[in-house]
Design an enzyme around this catalytic site. Structure first.
Site, PDB file in Angstrom:
ATOM      1  N   ASP A  26      -1.461  -0.620  -6.046  1.00  0.00           N
ATOM      2  CA  ASP A  26      -1.999   0.545  -5.338  1.00  0.00           C
ATOM      3  C   ASP A  26      -2.628   1.494  -6.352  1.00  0.00           C
ATOM      4  OD1 ASP A  26      -1.538   2.166  -2.470  1.00  0.00           O
ATOM      5  OD2 ASP A  26      -1.746   3.454  -4.230  1.00  0.00           O
TER       6      ASP A  26
ATOM      7  N   TYR B 125       0.837  -1.198   0.000  1.00  0.00           N
ATOM      8  CA  TYR B 125       0.000   0.000   0.000  1.00  0.00           C
ATOM      9  C   TYR B 125       0.876   1.255   0.000  1.00  0.00           C
ATOM     10  CZ  TYR B 125      -3.582  -3.350   1.182  1.00  0.00           C
ATOM     11  OH  TYR B 125      -4.419  -4.418   1.145  1.00  0.00           O
ATOM     12  N   CYS B 126       0.255   2.362  -0.401  1.00  0.00           N
ATOM     13  CA  CYS B 126       0.917   3.659  -0.351  1.00  0.00           C
ATOM     14  C   CYS B 126       1.506   3.862   1.045  1.00  0.00           C
ATOM     15  CB  CYS B 126      -0.105   4.754  -0.662  1.00  0.00           C
ATOM     16  SG  CYS B 126       0.475   6.419  -0.367  1.00  0.00           S
ATOM     17  N   PRO B 127       2.731   4.295   1.228  1.00  0.00           N
ATOM     18  CA  PRO B 127       3.649   4.829   0.211  1.00  0.00           C
ATOM     19  C   PRO B 127       4.682   3.806  -0.279  1.00  0.00           C
ATOM     20  CG  PRO B 127       4.521   5.344   2.354  1.00  0.00           C
ATOM     21  CD  PRO B 127       3.301   4.481   2.573  1.00  0.00           C
TER      22      PRO B 127
END
Lengths: 78, 134
Positions: A42, A15-17
């Site tokens: 993502d 997932y981000c980041p």
């Protein structure tokens, strides 16, 4: 460690980041002119990475949409 | 970027890790000022074991914690440590809270660079383009 090879970073499921951070790290490890291709599931990565590349003076050379993830290839320019 | 990290719950510390990562990726310097409950979150004994959630979303805390574990989302603390490796991130502990709680330097996690007072933090933050209170 510098490398004369292009790189592929598989960040699917991250997932981000994380996809961006993995790209930032990988970019330091390839020579100028070489590419890093990030595989990311993502939903924000494509825009995030494009903006990052523009700011950092690198170049997005290809974006491919696969089943459930994108392949975003960035060339190191400096 | 300068962030005053006041909160000590995981749901609020996660954005600290994410935003710090993003700022470093974008080549910005980051100053993190851990004060009050934020300072308790960077004690060695809680920094990686923290599972506290904000009271207002307490009912969702367990589910979210489990999801993050299952999907291998990195801990906020590991995001900050990684950001420190990649760029210029300084982690400051608030001297007022530190003194008030009678803490010792060795009780703080290794990510902490120094213990400073508010004046120095404000002086560092005055030129920041992004300033946040979390």
């Amino acid at each position: 460690m510098m490398s004369g090879q292009d790189k592929v970073v598989d960040a699917r499921g991250n997932y981000c980041p994380m996809p961006l951070m993995k790209l930032v790290e990988a970019m330091k490890e390839v020579d100028i002119g070489r590419t890093v291709e990030v595989w990311s599931s993502d939903s924000g990565s494509q825009r995030d990475i494009s903006r990052w590349a523009e700011k950092m003076g690198h170049e997005v050379v290809a974006v491919n949409h696969e089943q459930g993830y994108d392949r975003i290839k960035v060339r190191r320019r400096k | 970027m300068a962030i005053i990290v006041f909160s000590g719950t995981v749901d609020k510390l996660m954005p600290v890790g994410v935003l710090t990562s993003g700022a470093v990726a974008m080549d910005m310097d980051v100053d993190l000022f851990f004060t009050f409950w934020g300072l308790t979150a960077i004690r060695k004994d809680t920094v990686d074991a923290n599972s506290r959630f904000s009271k207002d979303f307490e009912d969702m805390g367990a589910t979210l914690s489990q999801l993050m574990k299952q999907k291998q989302v990195p801990r906020w603390s590991d995001m900050v440590r990684n950001a420190k490796k990649l760029g210029n991130v300084r982690v400051h502990a608030c001297s007022m809270t530190y003194d008030l709680m009678g803490m010792k330097k060795e009780e703080l996690d290794d990510m902490v660079d120094d213990i400073i007072a508010v004046g120095e933090f404000i002086d560092r933050a005055r030129d920041a383009k992004i300033t946040l209170f979390i």
